[in-house]
Design a protein around this motif. Structure first.
Motif, PDB file in Angstrom:
ATOM      1  N   ARG A  56      62.305  34.322 -20.188  1.00 25.17           N
ATOM      2  CA  ARG A  56      63.301  35.399 -20.126  1.00 25.17           C
ATOM      3  C   ARG A  56      64.211  35.225 -18.919  1.00 25.17           C
ATOM      4  N   LYS A  57      63.647  34.740 -17.807  1.00 28.47           N
ATOM      5  CA  LYS A  57      64.421  34.480 -16.587  1.00 28.47           C
ATOM      6  C   LYS A  57      64.037  33.103 -16.062  1.00 28.47           C
ATOM      7  N   GLY A  58      64.983  32.422 -15.452  1.00 25.23           N
ATOM      8  CA  GLY A  58      64.698  31.120 -14.857  1.00 25.23           C
ATOM      9  C   GLY A  58      64.736  29.983 -15.864  1.00 25.23           C
ATOM     10  N   LYS A  59      64.085  28.869 -15.512  1.00 25.63           N
ATOM     11  CA  LYS A  59      64.043  27.677 -16.360  1.00 25.63           C
ATOM     12  C   LYS A  59      62.618  27.165 -16.437  1.00 25.63           C
ATOM     13  N   TRP A  60      62.276  26.587 -17.575  1.00 26.76           N
ATOM     14  CA  TRP A  60      61.008  25.873 -17.727  1.00 26.76           C
ATOM     15  C   TRP A  60      61.349  24.425 -18.026  1.00 26.76           C
ATOM     16  N   TYR A  61      60.655  23.513 -17.370  1.00 29.04           N
ATOM     17  CA  TYR A  61      60.900  22.080 -17.499  1.00 29.04           C
ATOM     18  C   TYR A  61      59.810  21.456 -18.374  1.00 29.04           C
ATOM     19  N   TRP A  62      60.198  20.506 -19.221  1.00 23.26           N
ATOM     20  CA  TRP A  62      59.293  19.906 -20.203  1.00 23.26           C
ATOM     21  C   TRP A  62      59.364  18.391 -20.142  1.00 23.26           C
ATOM     22  N   ARG A  63      58.222  17.735 -20.379  1.00 22.30           N
ATOM     23  CA  ARG A  63      58.175  16.287 -20.542  1.00 22.30           C
ATOM     24  C   ARG A  63      56.926  15.943 -21.371  1.00 22.30           C
ATOM     25  N   ASP A  90      50.476   1.233 -19.148  1.00 25.36           N
ATOM     26  CA  ASP A  90      50.237   2.206 -18.092  1.00 25.36           C
ATOM     27  C   ASP A  90      50.604   3.607 -18.607  1.00 25.36           C
ATOM     28  N   VAL A  91      50.311   4.652 -17.842  1.00 26.49           N
ATOM     29  CA  VAL A  91      50.709   6.016 -18.203  1.00 26.49           C
ATOM     30  C   VAL A  91      52.231   6.052 -18.302  1.00 26.49           C
ATOM     31  N   SER A  92      52.752   6.701 -19.346  1.00 26.24           N
ATOM     32  CA  SER A  92      54.192   6.744 -19.574  1.00 26.24           C
ATOM     33  C   SER A  92      54.668   8.181 -19.689  1.00 26.24           C
ATOM     34  N   TYR A  93      55.902   8.433 -19.242  1.00 26.64           N
ATOM     35  CA  TYR A  93      56.490   9.772 -19.286  1.00 26.64           C
ATOM     36  C   TYR A  93      57.840   9.723 -19.988  1.00 26.64           C
ATOM     37  N   SER A  94      58.187  10.829 -20.633  1.00 24.54           N
ATOM     38  CA  SER A  94      59.510  10.956 -21.237  1.00 24.54           C
ATOM     39  C   SER A  94      60.488  11.455 -20.185  1.00 24.54           C
ATOM     40  N   SER A  95      61.741  11.584 -20.582  1.00 25.78           N
ATOM     41  CA  SER A  95      62.720  12.217 -19.710  1.00 25.78           C
ATOM     42  C   SER A  95      62.390  13.710 -19.621  1.00 25.78           C
ATOM     43  N   ILE A  96      62.935  14.377 -18.626  1.00 31.22           N
ATOM     44  CA  ILE A  96      62.636  15.794 -18.396  1.00 31.22           C
ATOM     45  C   ILE A  96      63.743  16.651 -19.003  1.00 31.22           C
ATOM     46  N   TRP A  97      63.335  17.662 -19.771  1.00 25.86           N
ATOM     47  CA  TRP A  97      64.256  18.626 -20.370  1.00 25.86           C
ATOM     48  C   TRP A  97      63.907  20.000 -19.841  1.00 25.86           C
ATOM     49  N   TYR A  98      64.861  20.939 -19.894  1.00 25.22           N
ATOM     50  CA  TYR A  98      64.526  22.304 -19.523  1.00 25.22           C
ATOM     51  C   TYR A  98      65.073  23.296 -20.538  1.00 25.22           C
ATOM     52  N   THR A  99      64.404  24.437 -20.623  1.00 24.60           N
ATOM     53  CA  THR A  99      64.840  25.522 -21.494  1.00 24.60           C
ATOM     54  C   THR A  99      65.126  26.747 -20.633  1.00 24.60           C
ATOM     55  N   TYR A 100      66.090  27.551 -21.067  1.00 31.27           N
ATOM     56  CA  TYR A 100      66.440  28.785 -20.361  1.00 31.27           C
ATOM     57  C   TYR A 100      67.060  29.762 -21.353  1.00 31.27           C
ATOM     58  N   THR A 101      67.145  31.027 -20.958  1.00 28.85           N
ATOM     59  CA  THR A 101      67.716  32.067 -21.797  1.00 28.85           C
ATOM     60  C   THR A 101      68.930  32.670 -21.089  1.00 28.85           C
ATOM     61  N   LEU A 102      70.001  32.880 -21.836  1.00 30.37           N
ATOM     62  CA  LEU A 102      71.185  33.537 -21.264  1.00 30.37           C
ATOM     63  C   LEU A 102      71.104  35.023 -21.465  1.00 30.37           C
TER      64      LEU A 102
END
Length: 133
Positions: free
Chosen positions: A104-111, A121-133
């Motif tokens: 509802r407020k702020g941002k959440w980051y996902w990978r 080796d351990v692998s990671y995706s790029s980082i995305w974020y979600t937010y609400t206006l």
């Protein structure tokens, strides 16, 4: 009325349609490898039927589990860490998909994090974020 958005933290800049999805530059999320290398882990957030989905494809990783991770603070800060959100399984075409919420407020980051296996080796995706206006 709440509007949910998602954005990628990688190279480039783009805006799509009325529900804008912005892409902004950030460092590569995959650390240097010490073993045979890392898998290529693709990721993006798409909006389908008014819901957000974190989806992508993993190199040579059929019907195996990976972890969707979430951070509630900016991951570029030293004290911010990703935590396990959910384990998902790739399909026969190496693809994965998981519905993700927006705060509802702020941002959440996902990978996505793929554990070390098969000489990789351990692998990671790029980082995305979600937010609400």
């Amino acid at each position: 009325m709440r509007v949910r958005f998602a954005a990628l933290l990688a190279a480039g800049a783009m805006v799509l349609g009325p529900a804008a999805v912005a892409i902004a530059p950030v460092a590569d999320a995959t650390p240097a490898s010490k073993v045979a290398g890392t898998r290529k882990v693709g990721a993006k957030i798409v909006k389908k039927h008014n819901k957000l989905f974190f989806q992508g494809k993993v190199q040579d990783y059929k019907k195996k589990k990976l972890v969707i991770q979430k951070a509630t603070c900016d991951p570029s800060k030293p004290k911010c860490k990703f935590k396990k959100f959910k384990k998902v399984k790739t399909d026969a075409k190496n693809k994965y998909r998981q519905q993700v919420p927006a705060p509802r407020k702020g941002k959440w980051y996902w990978r996505a994090m793929v554990p070390a296996s098969g000489g990789y080796d351990v692998s990671y995706s790029s980082i995305w974020y979600t937010y609400t206006l």
